[in-house]
Design an enzyme around this catalytic site. Structure first.
Site, PDB file in Angstrom:
ATOM      1  N   ARG A 182       0.846  -1.202   0.000  1.00 25.87           N
ATOM      2  CA  ARG A 182       0.000   0.000   0.000  1.00 25.87           C
ATOM      3  C   ARG A 182       0.880   1.251   0.000  1.00 25.87           C
ATOM      4  O   ARG A 182       2.028   1.221   0.410  1.00 25.87           O
ATOM      5  CB  ARG A 182      -0.931   0.027   1.216  1.00 25.87           C
ATOM      6  CG  ARG A 182      -0.258   0.193   2.583  1.00 25.87           C
ATOM      7  CD  ARG A 182      -0.204   1.633   3.069  1.00 25.87           C
ATOM      8  NE  ARG A 182       0.598   1.797   4.274  1.00 25.87           N
ATOM      9  CZ  ARG A 182       1.880   2.093   4.276  1.00 25.87           C
ATOM     10  NH1 ARG A 182       2.537   2.251   3.150  1.00 25.87           N
ATOM     11  NH2 ARG A 182       2.546   2.241   5.407  1.00 25.87           N
ATOM     12  N   HIS A 185       0.743   8.344  11.055  1.00 23.54           N
ATOM     13  CA  HIS A 185       0.844   8.351  12.519  1.00 23.54           C
ATOM     14  C   HIS A 185      -0.463   8.831  13.168  1.00 23.54           C
ATOM     15  O   HIS A 185      -0.454   9.539  14.169  1.00 23.54           O
ATOM     16  CB  HIS A 185       2.059   9.161  12.986  1.00 23.54           C
ATOM     17  CG  HIS A 185       3.341   8.444  12.678  1.00 23.54           C
ATOM     18  ND1 HIS A 185       3.856   7.479  13.504  1.00 23.54           N
ATOM     19  CD2 HIS A 185       4.169   8.502  11.612  1.00 23.54           C
ATOM     20  CE1 HIS A 185       4.967   6.994  12.970  1.00 23.54           C
ATOM     21  NE2 HIS A 185       5.174   7.591  11.815  1.00 23.54           N
ATOM     22  N   ASP A 216      -3.217   6.281  12.789  1.00 18.05           N
ATOM     23  CA  ASP A 216      -4.042   5.057  12.919  1.00 18.05           C
ATOM     24  C   ASP A 216      -4.038   4.487  14.329  1.00 18.05           C
ATOM     25  O   ASP A 216      -5.071   4.028  14.818  1.00 18.05           O
ATOM     26  CB  ASP A 216      -3.672   3.995  11.869  1.00 18.05           C
ATOM     27  CG  ASP A 216      -2.257   3.469  11.924  1.00 18.05           C
ATOM     28  OD1 ASP A 216      -1.418   4.078  12.630  1.00 18.05           O
ATOM     29  OD2 ASP A 216      -1.981   2.429  11.271  1.00 18.05           O
ATOM     30  N   GLY A 218      11.119  -3.270   2.921  1.00 16.74           N
ATOM     31  CA  GLY A 218      11.688  -2.275   3.823  1.00 16.74           C
ATOM     32  C   GLY A 218      11.636  -0.876   3.232  1.00 16.74           C
ATOM     33  O   GLY A 218      12.390   0.003   3.619  1.00 16.74           O
ATOM     34  N   GLY A 247       8.780   1.031   3.090  1.00 14.74           N
ATOM     35  CA  GLY A 247       7.647   1.818   3.570  1.00 14.74           C
ATOM     36  C   GLY A 247       6.384   1.590   2.759  1.00 14.74           C
ATOM     37  O   GLY A 247       5.446   2.384   2.828  1.00 14.74           O
ATOM     38  N   SER A 306       4.666  -1.335   2.996  1.00 18.00           N
ATOM     39  CA  SER A 306       3.960  -2.413   3.706  1.00 18.00           C
ATOM     40  C   SER A 306       4.241  -3.806   3.165  1.00 18.00           C
ATOM     41  O   SER A 306       3.339  -4.626   3.021  1.00 18.00           O
ATOM     42  CB  SER A 306       2.447  -2.160   3.715  1.00 18.00           C
ATOM     43  OG  SER A 306       2.182  -1.009   4.444  1.00 18.00           O
ATOM     44  N   ASP A 363      -2.054  -0.590   7.449  1.00 17.95           N
ATOM     45  CA  ASP A 363      -1.404  -1.338   6.364  1.00 17.95           C
ATOM     46  C   ASP A 363      -2.150  -2.637   6.070  1.00 17.95           C
ATOM     47  O   ASP A 363      -2.424  -2.980   4.914  1.00 17.95           O
ATOM     48  CB  ASP A 363       0.047  -1.666   6.744  1.00 17.95           C
ATOM     49  CG  ASP A 363       0.833  -0.433   7.137  1.00 17.95           C
ATOM     50  OD1 ASP A 363       0.347   0.688   6.912  1.00 17.95           O
ATOM     51  OD2 ASP A 363       1.940  -0.589   7.674  1.00 17.95           O
ATOM     52  N   TYR A 423       9.617   4.526  16.259  1.00 17.05           N
ATOM     53  CA  TYR A 423       8.167   4.352  16.110  1.00 17.05           C
ATOM     54  C   TYR A 423       7.483   4.093  17.459  1.00 17.05           C
ATOM     55  O   TYR A 423       6.493   4.773  17.805  1.00 17.05           O
ATOM     56  CB  TYR A 423       7.880   3.233  15.097  1.00 17.05           C
ATOM     57  CG  TYR A 423       6.429   3.042  14.742  1.00 17.05           C
ATOM     58  CD1 TYR A 423       5.885   3.579  13.573  1.00 17.05           C
ATOM     59  CD2 TYR A 423       5.571   2.322  15.577  1.00 17.05           C
ATOM     60  CE1 TYR A 423       4.552   3.400  13.243  1.00 17.05           C
ATOM     61  CE2 TYR A 423       4.234   2.138  15.255  1.00 17.05           C
ATOM     62  CZ  TYR A 423       3.729   2.679  14.088  1.00 17.05           C
ATOM     63  OH  TYR A 423       2.406   2.500  13.781  1.00 17.05           O
TER      64      TYR A 423
HETATM   65  C1  GLA Z   1       3.549   2.077   9.692  1.00 17.10           C
HETATM   66  C2  GLA Z   1       2.560   1.315  10.555  1.00 17.10           C
HETATM   67  C3  GLA Z   1       1.141   1.856  10.359  1.00 17.10           C
HETATM   68  C4  GLA Z   1       1.102   3.365  10.516  1.00 17.10           C
HETATM   69  C5  GLA Z   1       2.196   4.034   9.689  1.00 17.10           C
HETATM   70  C6  GLA Z   1       2.258   5.507   9.933  1.00 17.10           C
HETATM   71  O1  GLA Z   1       3.312   1.828   8.336  1.00 17.10           O
HETATM   72  O2  GLA Z   1       2.586  -0.060  10.248  1.00 17.10           O
HETATM   73  O3  GLA Z   1       0.268   1.224  11.254  1.00 17.10           O
HETATM   74  O4  GLA Z   1       1.182   3.737  11.866  1.00 17.10           O
HETATM   75  O5  GLA Z   1       3.470   3.464   9.955  1.00 17.10           O
HETATM   76  O6  GLA Z   1       1.105   6.119   9.478  1.00 17.10           O
END
Ligand code: GLA
Length: 356
Positions: free
Chosen positions: A10, A17, A19, A116, A118, A120, A162, A210
């Site tokens: 996705r 930040h 969810d 890796g 970003g 997902s 994600d 995170y």
């Molecule tokens: C990662 C996490 C998600 C979300 C994003 C930031 O992808 O897996 O749950 O918190 O960071 O939006």
């Protein structure tokens, strides 16, 4: 007969930040996916007529070395080696926690989701694994199981965006998701616009800040209540300046998601782009999840003709930026010497099929 479990990665257009505090996000599943081709185990009848409950998983990967092999039920998914198998084992453990019985399988996994980056890749593997295990549940339950799998497999206390996007994606649409109610509203992307992702650096959120961000948001909520319903005046009352900055991002970002969905629905690409820059600025300044390289890339892409908006996407600390541009904008050429870029299209969510 072999089967194929397929789950997409996705990209998040806006709403990062948010969810894990039950806020709003606006991602889309992409046309890059993780696939597990597998044969499900059939229970072997025992002499006394009962079924043999010695079941397990054997999995190889086109992208990584080693064979993942474990028996079910699995007790310590975080210790499975090679480490990519932890996501698969995490799903089995999370299903068992809910009283579901994962069915064993043997198979091979492959992906064209950058790992890796970003986008997902881990959620895509979890969702594909859940389907291979024979999960039979609605979208939000599958997503919740896979989110829990990530918690069991790693030290990342991720939200549900994600996994839910990978399950519930809709072709040609982005998803407005309320992470509190788990309502998913597909919103069609205008044909005149294109979405690009540019990988700035590979990284893992495991070992990143995170969890610290999740903790800072929790601290803000202890002071002023749920951030999803807080306003600026409540944020201003937070004592600690760092916690106040984190909360300011979340409260502002929820509003930007609402405004972005409205702008896109009205075909107002200029306003959508403005909100993306505001989101990036907030993530960089108030939430401190961007990097210098990502900030520079956002700046560079913002100057390309036909680009409406650019921002970091996902957890940050590296990973990707996302670009919203006119359909015919020439994105890769001017900057390809410095940054790569791929155009992505909104895709359907996970699926299971059979091959002869
Ligand atoms: C990662 C996490 C998600 C979300 C994003 C930031 O992808 O897996 O749950 O918190 O960071 O939006």
């Amino acid at each position: 007969m072999s089967r194929v479990a397929r789950a997409p990665g996705r990209v998040n257009l806006i709403g990062d930040h948010t969810d894990y505090t039950g806020g709003l996000v606006f991602p889309m599943a992409i046309d890059r996916a993780t696939t597990i081709v597998f044969d499900a185990e059939t229970a072997t009848p025992m002499r006394d007529g009962s079924a043999d409950d010695l079941r397990g998983v054997t999995l190889t990967s086109d992208n990584f070395d080693g064979v993942v092999s474990f028996t079910l039920p699995v007790n310590s998914p975080e210790k499975v080696t090679p480490s990519w198998g932890r996501y698969v084992a995490g799903v089995a453990a999370a299903m068992a926690e809910r009283g579901m019985t994962p069915r064993g399988f043997s198979g091979r996994v492959s992906t064209d989701v950058p790992i890796g980056g970003g986008l997902s890749s881990s959620a895509a593997l979890e969702v594909a694994a859940a389907l291979a295990f024979g999960i039979d549940a609605d979208s939000s339950t599958i997503a919740a199981v896979c989110r829990r799998a990530e918690h069991l497999a790693t030290s990342v206390p991720c939200g549900i965006m994600d996994q839910l996007t990978s399950v519930a994606g809709v072709r040609d649409h982005a998803l407005l998701i309320d992470c509190h109610t788990l309502d998913v509203t597909p919103i069609r992307l205008p044909d005149s616009l294109a979405v690009w992702v540019v990988e700035i650096s590979t990284r893992t959120l495991d070992g990143s800040e995170y969890p610290a961000r999740v903790a800072q948001c929790a601290a803000a909520e202890r002071e002023i209540g749920p951030l999803r319903s807080a306003d600026d005046a409540a944020v201003d009352r937070i004592n600690d300046p760092l916690v106040r900055s984190r909360a300011r991002h979340v409260v502002g970002e929820n509003q930007r998601v609402r405004d972005f969905a409205a702008a896109l629905s009205a075909g107002d690409a200029r306003e959508a782009g403005r909100l993306m820059y505001a989101s990036h600025f907030s993530l960089s300044r108030d939430f401190e999840t961007s990097t210098k390289k990502m900030d520079d890339a956002v700046d560079a892409y913002s100057r390309v003709p036909g680009v409406h908006g650019v921002r970091m996407t996902g957890g940050g600390f590296g990973g990707c930026i996302v670009v919203l541009a006119d359909d015919d904008a020439e994105l890769s050429a001017p900057l390809c010497a410095e940054f790569g870029g791929i155009r992505v299209r909104a895709a359907d969510g996970a699926s299971l099929s059979s091959i002869a």
